[in-house]
Design an enzyme around this catalytic site. Structure first.
Site, PDB file in Angstrom:
ATOM      1  N   LYS A 266       0.850  -1.187   0.000  1.00  0.00           N
ATOM      2  CA  LYS A 266       0.000   0.000   0.000  1.00  0.00           C
ATOM      3  C   LYS A 266       0.887   1.238   0.000  1.00  0.00           C
ATOM      4  O   LYS A 266       1.894   1.295   0.714  1.00  0.00           O
ATOM      5  CB  LYS A 266      -0.904  -0.022   1.236  1.00  0.00           C
ATOM      6  CG  LYS A 266      -1.882   1.138   1.342  1.00  0.00           C
ATOM      7  CD  LYS A 266      -2.796   0.949   2.551  1.00  0.00           C
ATOM      8  CE  LYS A 266      -3.789   2.089   2.719  1.00  0.00           C
ATOM      9  NZ  LYS A 266      -4.698   1.874   3.866  1.00  0.00           N
ATOM     10  N   SER A 338      -9.405   2.305   2.230  1.00  0.00           N
ATOM     11  CA  SER A 338      -8.194   2.900   1.678  1.00  0.00           C
ATOM     12  C   SER A 338      -7.164   1.870   1.245  1.00  0.00           C
ATOM     13  O   SER A 338      -6.258   2.192   0.484  1.00  0.00           O
ATOM     14  CB  SER A 338      -7.572   3.875   2.686  1.00  0.00           C
ATOM     15  OG  SER A 338      -7.051   3.190   3.798  1.00  0.00           O
ATOM     16  N   SER A 362     -10.180  -0.396   6.850  1.00  0.00           N
ATOM     17  CA  SER A 362      -9.536  -0.444   5.538  1.00  0.00           C
ATOM     18  C   SER A 362      -8.847  -1.754   5.207  1.00  0.00           C
ATOM     19  O   SER A 362      -8.288  -1.882   4.128  1.00  0.00           O
ATOM     20  CB  SER A 362      -8.524   0.702   5.390  1.00  0.00           C
ATOM     21  OG  SER A 362      -9.167   1.791   4.766  1.00  0.00           O
TER      22      SER A 362
END
Length: 646
Positions: A266, A338, A362
């Protein structure tokens, strides 16, 4: 509980030091909130000072043709005092009446408008003379750089329920044997093999890491135009790392099950020489030459980084500066959360696994939407050095994988004490591959997936109806107070400089962080005290070894993150999409559930998930992506209401 020592005098010039000296055990269960705690302790008074500065003596209301109209009952104390003064002093006093009124309006934002006018003016004077200089000094020292990468708070949240402190380093897991795995001829089949299966192919030299890297980079580039899930391809680095681990293997050095396995991170996780954009227009060209702890752990295990994957802007939902990430199972939908890129790329076979993060949903939300197995570990399991910070007492890193066994392998590689992250711990997990699940008692909530309950029962697990009880009714508000105030401390400069005007979704962080500006430090602490009450009540009510329930229930997401509970998100099936094309489609809506365990018992949740997946194949299904069916077209995604999945 905190045992208070006898109060000691505190030097007026060093109130923070005196505070910590008086309460040396403040790490009991308080959140590890902002390093500028003193700044926040006076933030509410700073608001008053700001209002006072607008009403200095040069604003002579006595000469104003339209003086403010005040209620007859207002300012009685000052009015009586003014009447007893001579005309000159009375004039000065009368000017303070509207000043007090204006400041009182500011205090209503803090639910603190209970002071009389004399005290209001005293507050404003003291705030301007003392608080504001301290606030500005602290901000200059620690808040000039955004992202919370430096100067962490010394106050640490520890979710551990046991009073006994763990000693030593956790033992490594005994990974199951995958002997007999043969290399498929079709690259599509290779792309959806598990980490353990791919590791066996590499170990037995049926495939090289360089070959695997090529396969997954090709898939990333093929599907990203549809899914919008990749920020940066780390192609040069990937081939360099792949060649290095292939060379090691040729010399007889095998680093373990992640040796040569490609993966994605990420894009809030920093990697030297590559952009770490945080998904934001403001930071899209940012390069942080910091080697994140989790990246370092994976590199030492032999894993190969192929891409930085999408994070929603500043880790909020799935909207980022390059678009909005879509769900591979139904590309009319967005991925939510996210950790959008890690979930979508794992689901689509673009990477074998990926690392995401969760502050409030998330990991759980995008894993559920995209139909992958994921672990939100116990808070403190994985070090966060080099990772953009939202909330120091809520942020967690965790894996998105094909199955629960892979999640266990990744957890084994990335867990452990990070010397620069005070919240991280060496947690002595049991080996999830060695847990005897027939000795466990597992509760199931009303919203649990009953197939999971029946499968586990058939494997000898004792399953019982269960309800998690607690009296705290402000769970969602506590999470927002904690997360938003912490986030604002890490992005104070961003807001003050007006960069929030460039944010991709104005109803998300910009709105929430403006609201956070008027959460007083007193009320923040009260929220943490209530959080402590919640933790105690959940601990008392958690009378089973684990429980099964909806992984995306918002109240449960907030409760689980505040308490620090681990959860494994498990795919359990599919249903038809809403309003499908009349002639049919291969697009599907994923069905899932969560398996929750107490803090530090991630291995229990993983063992139960592995038990379920050992006799089911929902986690092995492949999304259609660009093979939607003969009568279906790639639709334009509809804009769904954004939820708070950070």
């Amino acid at each position: 509980m905190v045992v208070m020592e006898e109060s000691r005098p505190t030097p007026s010039g060093n109130m923070a030091t005196g505070f910590l000296d008086m309460y040396p055990n403040m790490s009991y269960r308080l959140t590890r909130f902002m390093s500028s705690l003193v700044l926040l302790l006076f933030s509410s008074l700073a608001v008053c000072a700001a209002f006072l500065s607008e009403f200095q003596p040069q604003q002579d209301f006595t000469n104003n043709n339209n003086p403010p109209v005040l209620p007859a009952s207002s300012h009685r104390l000052l009015a009586r005092t003014c009447q007893k003064m001579d005309s000159k002093k009375g004039s000065e006093c009368s000017k303070k009446v509207p000043q007090a009124s204006q400041i009182r309006h500011a205090l209503t934002l803090l639910d603190a408008d209970f002071f009389n006018d004399t005290k209001v003016l005293e507050i404003a004077k003291a705030a301007k003379e003392f608080n504001v200089p301290v606030i500005r000094a602290n901000r200059k020292l620690v808040a000039s750089v955004n992202g919370g990468l430096h100067n962490p708070s010394p106050l640490v949240f520890n979710p551990q329920w046991s009073r006994e402190q763990s000693q030593g380093k956790a033992s490594r897991f005994n990974h199951p044997s995958t002997l007999g795995i043969r290399r498929p001829k079709n690259e599509e089949y290779i792309a959806f093999m598990s980490v353990l299966e791919l590791g066996e192919l590499i170990k037995t030299k049926q495939i090289t890491s360089e070959e695997l890297t090529r396969i997954f980079l090709k898939r990333l580039k093929r599907y990203n135009p549809v899914l919008e899930a990749v920020v940066t391809y780390t192609e040069d680095l990937a081939y360099q790392q792949a060649k290095e681990v292939d060379k090691l293997l040729s010399k007889g050095v095998y680093l373990g099950p992640l040796h040569g396995i490609p993966y994605g991170l990420k894009d809030i996780i920093s990697v030297p020489h590559y952009k770490t954009t945080w998904g934001s227009t403001t930071f899209k060209n940012q390069v942080l030459n910091i080697e994140a702890w989790v990246y370092r752990r994976l590199k030492s295990a032999g894993a190969v980084l192929v891409a930085k994957l999408v994070t929603g802007s500043l880790a909020y939902d799935d909207i980022w500066f390059g678009g909005r990430t879509r769900n591979p199972w139904n590309i009319e939908e967005f991925s939510t959360g996210s950790s959008a890129g890690p979930a979508a790329c794992t689901s689509a076979g673009m990477v074998p696994f990926a690392i995401g993060s969760e502050t409030a949903g998330s990991i759980t939300y995008p894993a559920a939407r995209c139909g992958v197995t994921a672990l939100r570990p116990t808070f403190g399991t994985v070090g966060r050095t080099g990772v953009m910070s939202l909330s120091e007492s809520l942020d967690k890193l965790g894996p998105f994988c094909r199955d629960a066994a892979d999640c266990a392998v990744i957890l084994d590689a990335i867990g452990g004490k990070d010397p620069d992250d005070h919240s991280s711990r060496n947690i002595p997990f049991g080996d999830p591959f060695s847990v005897d699940i027939t000795k466990l008692t597992v509760g199931y909530l009303e919203d649990a997936d009953k197939e999971v309950v029946h499968v586990l029962e058939s494997k000898g697990v004792k399953v019982v109806p269960f309800k998690l009880n607690y009296t705290v009714d402000s769970v969602q508000g506590i999470l927002n107070f904690t997360m938003d105030v912490d986030m604002l401390a890490h992005f104070d400069e961003w807001q003050r400089s007006g960069k929030d005007d460039d944010y991709e979704a104005q109803d998300q962080w910009p709105l929430e962080l403006r609201r956070a500006r008027v959460v007083s430090a007193v009320d923040y602490i009260q929220a943490q005290r209530t959080r402590g009450k919640l933790i105690r009540e959940v601990k008392e009510s958690f009378t089973v070894d684990a429980f099964i329930g909806n992984a995306t229930d918002w109240e449960r997401v907030c409760m689980g993150n505040l308490v620090g509970l681990p959860v494994v998100v498990v795919p359990t099936g599919f249903t038809n999409i809403s309003n499908p094309p009349s002639n049919g489609t291969r697009r599907r809506t994923t069905v899932n559930t969560g398996i929750y365990a107490p803090p530090d018992h991630d291995h229990i949740a993983l063992a139960l998930a592995m038990g379920y997946q050992s006799v089911t194949n929902h986690h092995k299904q492949r999304p259609p992506i660009d093979d939607l069916g003969p009568n279906d077209k790639i639709p334009n995604p509809t804009l769904l209401p954004a939820l708070l999945h950070l």
